[in-house]
Design a protein around this motif. Structure first.
Motif, PDB file in Angstrom:
ATOM      1  N   UNK A  87       0.826  -1.209   0.000  1.00  0.00           N
ATOM      2  CA  UNK A  87       0.000   0.000   0.000  1.00  0.00           C
ATOM      3  C   UNK A  87       0.860   1.257   0.000  1.00  0.00           C
ATOM      4  N   UNK A  88       1.960   1.244   0.737  1.00  0.00           N
ATOM      5  CA  UNK A  88       2.854   2.403   0.770  1.00  0.00           C
ATOM      6  C   UNK A  88       3.517   2.645  -0.582  1.00  0.00           C
ATOM      7  N   UNK A 138       3.049   6.050  -2.864  1.00  0.00           N
ATOM      8  CA  UNK A 138       4.145   6.857  -3.403  1.00  0.00           C
ATOM      9  C   UNK A 138       4.028   6.951  -4.918  1.00  0.00           C
ATOM     10  N   UNK A 139       3.700   5.855  -5.569  1.00  0.00           N
ATOM     11  CA  UNK A 139       3.582   5.854  -7.024  1.00  0.00           C
ATOM     12  C   UNK A 139       2.468   6.778  -7.508  1.00  0.00           C
ATOM     13  N   UNK A 140       1.451   6.976  -6.680  1.00  0.00           N
ATOM     14  CA  UNK A 140       0.321   7.834  -7.069  1.00  0.00           C
ATOM     15  C   UNK A 140       0.582   9.312  -6.782  1.00  0.00           C
ATOM     16  N   UNK A 185       6.892  16.096  -7.300  1.00  0.00           N
ATOM     17  CA  UNK A 185       7.104  17.442  -6.751  1.00  0.00           C
ATOM     18  C   UNK A 185       6.644  17.546  -5.296  1.00  0.00           C
ATOM     19  N   UNK A 186       5.743  16.660  -4.857  1.00  0.00           N
ATOM     20  CA  UNK A 186       5.319  16.658  -3.455  1.00  0.00           C
ATOM     21  C   UNK A 186       6.461  16.274  -2.532  1.00  0.00           C
ATOM     22  N   UNK A 221       7.009   9.641 -11.516  1.00  0.00           N
ATOM     23  CA  UNK A 221       7.868   8.665 -10.853  1.00  0.00           C
ATOM     24  C   UNK A 221       8.273   7.565 -11.831  1.00  0.00           C
ATOM     25  N   UNK A 222       9.438   7.017 -11.598  1.00  0.00           N
ATOM     26  CA  UNK A 222       9.886   5.809 -12.289  1.00  0.00           C
ATOM     27  C   UNK A 222      10.004   4.722 -11.232  1.00  0.00           C
TER      28      UNK A 222
END
Length: 85
Positions: free
Chosen positions: A49-50, A54-56, A60-61, A69-70
């Protein structure tokens, strides 16, 4: 209803319908898929879930100079913040 008719109605192949019908006859009615061969999951549900969270996010956040993201940047974030080993 015949298997080819069901296949047309649900948008699947006739072999897919045959597979599920055979399984229901031998194992009883269920929509659960059989366990897959291979290595078990490495990540806990929380870790998974974490990583998805992060992927979502927009990079810039996290003050990253990326537009997206890659796999590498996701890995760097979750390992750098101690989420996942």
């Amino acid at each position: 209803m015949t298997s080819p008719e069901v296949a047309r109605r649900v948008g699947q192949s006739a072999s897919w319908v045959y597979k599920w019908r055979r399984r229901w006859v031998s194992e009883g009615f269920t929509l659960e898929d059989l366990p897959r061969p291979g290595r078990a999951r490495v990540f806990s549900p929380l870790d998974r879930a974490l990583v998805i969270a992060v992927a979502c996010e927009l990079p810039s956040q996290r003050d990253l100079p990326l537009s997206r993201h890659s796999a590498t940047s996701i890995h760097d974030v979750v390992t750098g913040e101690g989420f996942v080993n």
